[in-house]
Structure formats: structure tokens, C-alpha cells
Write a protein that holds these residues in place. Structure first.
Motif, PDB file in Angstrom:
ATOM      1  N   ARG A  49     -19.036  -8.951  17.793  1.00 57.89           N
ATOM      2  CA  ARG A  49     -18.901  -8.690  19.228  1.00 57.89           C
ATOM      3  C   ARG A  49     -18.493  -7.259  19.540  1.00 57.89           C
ATOM      4  N   THR A  50     -17.466  -6.772  18.865  1.00 61.86           N
ATOM      5  CA  THR A  50     -16.920  -5.457  19.212  1.00 61.86           C
ATOM      6  C   THR A  50     -17.961  -4.379  18.955  1.00 61.86           C
ATOM      7  N   ARG A  51     -18.632  -4.502  17.844  1.00 61.13           N
ATOM      8  CA  ARG A  51     -19.657  -3.529  17.467  1.00 61.13           C
ATOM      9  C   ARG A  51     -20.790  -3.504  18.494  1.00 61.13           C
ATOM     10  N   GLY A 146      -2.878  -4.878  17.693  1.00 63.83           N
ATOM     11  CA  GLY A 146      -3.366  -5.155  19.041  1.00 63.83           C
ATOM     12  C   GLY A 146      -4.880  -5.153  19.159  1.00 63.83           C
ATOM     13  N   HIS A 147      -5.367  -5.901  20.145  1.00 67.74           N
ATOM     14  CA  HIS A 147      -6.816  -5.948  20.421  1.00 67.74           C
ATOM     15  C   HIS A 147      -6.984  -5.880  21.949  1.00 67.74           C
ATOM     16  N   PRO A 148      -6.691  -4.724  22.539  1.00 71.85           N
ATOM     17  CA  PRO A 148      -6.643  -4.638  24.006  1.00 71.85           C
ATOM     18  C   PRO A 148      -7.979  -4.864  24.713  1.00 71.85           C
ATOM     19  N   CYS A 272     -11.361 -15.853  21.246  1.00 74.89           N
ATOM     20  CA  CYS A 272     -11.978 -14.521  21.120  1.00 74.89           C
ATOM     21  C   CYS A 272     -13.240 -14.525  20.270  1.00 74.89           C
ATOM     22  N   LEU A 273     -13.423 -15.539  19.430  1.00 72.91           N
ATOM     23  CA  LEU A 273     -14.517 -15.631  18.460  1.00 72.91           C
ATOM     24  C   LEU A 273     -14.398 -14.506  17.417  1.00 72.91           C
ATOM     25  N   PRO A 274     -14.843 -14.715  16.178  1.00 78.36           N
ATOM     26  CA  PRO A 274     -15.492 -15.919  15.689  1.00 78.36           C
ATOM     27  C   PRO A 274     -14.485 -17.074  15.556  1.00 78.36           C
TER      28      PRO A 274
HETATM   29  N1   CP Z   1     -13.559 -10.973  19.154  1.00 82.11           N
HETATM   30  C1   CP Z   1     -13.950  -9.969  18.358  1.00 82.11           C
HETATM   31  O1   CP Z   1     -13.351  -8.867  18.336  1.00 82.11           O
HETATM   32  O2   CP Z   1     -15.082 -10.244  17.640  1.00 82.11           O
HETATM   33  P1   CP Z   1     -15.615  -9.367  16.416  1.00 82.11           P
HETATM   34  O3   CP Z   1     -14.542  -9.397  15.351  1.00 82.11           O
HETATM   35  O4   CP Z   1     -16.899 -10.032  15.990  1.00 82.11           O
HETATM   36  O5   CP Z   1     -15.825  -7.971  16.895  1.00 82.11           O
END
Ligand code: CP
Length: 315
Positions: A49-51, A146-148, A272-274
Motif C-alpha cells: 500500500r505505502t509504495r 510511528g505510521h502517521p 491497516c492491512l496486510p
Molecule cells: N498499511 C501499510 O502500510 O501497508 P504496506 O505495509 O503494504 O505498505
């Protein structure tokens, strides 16, 4: 905005949420901002997702994007001060960060916790070094603590689906076979404490998050009690903070089930997945109308684009 490392870099959350709404409505309206500008997305850890959402967000703003998988296509980095580099690290972060900063207008970086040394993880060794040496604005794509961008997307999703002015939001620990970092729950608690929501955190004893994150919030150890009347249930596993990085429980009774969701106020499910199906949450919840996980993931483009827009407006 010079950096986006946590909610502390946001001065005006309601205004940021309003801006996110506009970005979602007209994603290509600010394409001129990125003209002749570039961003480097650095990944020291895996991502889906982030990528992809970061690439989509940057493209919507007209930015040129380069992705570098640091551990796969680059020299192994050294972070120590005064290290005699006669081992397996070939390049010091002082040079690497400065060089990348010379090539790009913005840098975004993902570097997870190693879960071996609490002080080292909570010092944000990698993120701090890039901020210190790169000389350009930095965005966290998930750091050790953190994952803001995730929490911002979570909040956008809650704002879109809430049916009361101040919804009850429950963060529940759920079991997982591997030790996971605290980045997602830490940020979620930090963002929800600033947002206009009623936050309840539930987990087994021993899984208390840092008191620097929780502040005055006390955990509810009875998960079913926590779920009662919830408008949103956010599930996530994390390892122990006090017994740093340890798995203290894999109790399957903490899985999120349809039966437990029935205790909520028609509550929506977030993650947030996965996500590991039938470990964290059962299929019956993920495959139901109560699940917002895809909308939530889609909002990762919106959260990143809103932050990049603010940064581009400032450079
Ligand atoms: N939720 C999240 O950050 O997914 P990824 O680890 O796939 O980027």
C-alpha cells in the motif's frame, strides 16, 4: 510543512482533514505543484500500500518519482558515529542521505523497528539520520515507532463514515504469530487523541503501549466491554512494549468475530492491512459490509497527496 514524521507536525488537524476532502474530490487540481520536482521513496522494508499509494499521490501532483529498495539495490548503510567501517556496511548514512537530498526535492522513507533494542528503536535511528543529513523535507512512510500516513488515512475514513459527531473508536489488540512493532498502534492512539473521537484501547495485560503515547488513557482489559457501543473497531497486533518485542500471548479469544462486532453500535471494522484472515479477524467480518479496509487503503493516496501538497506549497 517541512517534515511529516508524526501528528505533532500537523498544526491544524481540522484544516488538514478539510484539505484532504478537497484533494479526494479533485485529485488533479494541483498537478502544477510538482512540475520539475521529484521525490525519492526509500524502502528498507516491504510494502504494498505505502509504495503504490505514494507513487499514485506523487503522480497526481505532477512529481517525478523514483523508488529505491535500499536493502536490495543499494550499499549497506552504516549509522554509527565514529565506526571503523571495516565490516559489511559500505556507506555511511551521512553521505548517502546527503547525496539523495542533492538529487531530489523530497524524500520519503520506510524503516521498521528491529524489536531488539527499545532505546535504539525509539531513538528513530534511521529516520532521524535522514532528517539530519539529507537537507530536504522528509515524509515518514512508517518508522520504528510511528505510521502517521496510515493514521491520517484511518481518520479520513472515520470522518467519511461516522454517524455521530463524536464516534466511539476502539483500538483492539488481536493475536498474530510473529512479533510486530508498535508503529501503527502508537500513531493511531496519537492521532485519535487529537481528533474529535472517544478512544478506547483494549488488549491483554502485558501489552500496554508506552505511557508517552497513552498519556492519561487507561487500557480496558475486557475486550467485549470495550466493543459495546463502538462506532469503529480498529484491530492490530503489536508485541509487548515493556518486555520489548516479546510475544506474551497468542490467545485466539482476542480475534475479532461477527459475534463481537454485534456488540457494537453497527460498528465498522478497520485494519491497516496486510491482515491475516482468521487470525486477527474472521472472514465473516472482513467480507461483510461492516469492513472498511479497502476504503481505508484507498485513502492512503489521499493522506499522502495532502501531505505532499502541503510540502510542495512550502518549497
Ligand atoms: N498499511 C501499510 O502500510 O501497508 P504496506 O505495509 O503494504 O505498505
Amino acid at each position: 510543512m517541512r517534515q511529516f514524521l508524526s501528528v505533532k507536525d500537523v498544526e491544524d488537524l481540522p484544516a488538514l482533514l478539510e484539505e484532504a476532502k478537497q484533494v479526494k474530490k479533485t485529485p488533479f487540481a494541483w498537478k502544477h505543484l510538482g512540475e520539475n520536482k521529484s521525490i525519492c521513496l526509500l524502502f528498507l522494508n516491504p510494502s504494498l500500500r505505502t509504495r503504490l499509494s505514494s507513487q499514485r499521490a506523487a503522480a497526481n501532483l505532477g512529481l517525478e518519482v523514483v523508488v529505491l529498495d535500499v536493502n536490495a539495490g543499494s550499499w549497506k548503510l552504516e549509522f554509527g558515529n565514529g565506526t571503523v567501517m571495516n565490516g559489511d556496511t559500505a556507506e555511511h548514512v551521512k553521505e548517502a542521505a546527503a547525496v539523495i537530498g542533492a538529487y531530489f526535492d523530497l524524500i520519503a522513507i520506510r524503516a521498521f523497528a528491529e524489536l531488539k533494542d527499545k532505546d535504539e528503536d525509539y531513538s528513530e535511528k534511521v529516520l532521524s539520520a535522514f532528517v539530519k543529513y539529507c537537507g530536504v523535507p522528509v515524509v515518514s512512510l512508517e518508522s520504528a515507532t510511528g505510521h502517521p500516513l496510515q493514521s491520517f488515512a484511518d481518520l479520513i475514513t472515520i470522518e467519511e463514515h461516522k454517524t455521530t459527531a463524536r464516534p466511539k473508536v476502539v483500538l483492539t489488540w488481536a493475536p498474530h504469530p510473529r512479533a510486530l512493532p508498535h508503529a501503527v498502534p502508537n500513531s493511531f492512539v496519537e492521532w485519535m487523541q487529537v481528533a474529535d473521537v472517544d478512544l478506547v484501547v483494549t488488549h491483554p495485560e502485558g501489552y500496554e503501549l508506552s505511557s508517552d503515547i497513552m498519556n492519561d488513557l487507561k487500557p480496558e482489559y475486557d475486550q467485549k466491554k470495550a466493543f459495546k457501543g463502538a462506532d469503529f473497531v480498529y484491530a492490530k497486533n503489536w508485541s509487548s512494549f515493556n518486555e520489548y518485542g516479546k510475544i506474551l500471548s497468542t490467545d485466539p479469544n482476542w480475534i475479532v468475530t461477527k459475534e463481537k462486532m454485534a456488540l457494537t453500535n453497527g460498528g465498522k471494522f478497520l485494519h491497516c492491512l496486510p491482515v491475516r484472515r482468521n487470525v486477527i479477524v474472521e472472514d465473516a467480518v472482513l467480507d461483510s459490509d461492516q469492513s472498511l479496509v479497502i476504503e481505508e487503503a484507498a485513502n492512503r493516496i489521499v493522506s499522502m497527496q495532502t501531505i505532499l501538497k502541503r510540502m510542495l506549497e512550502g518549497i
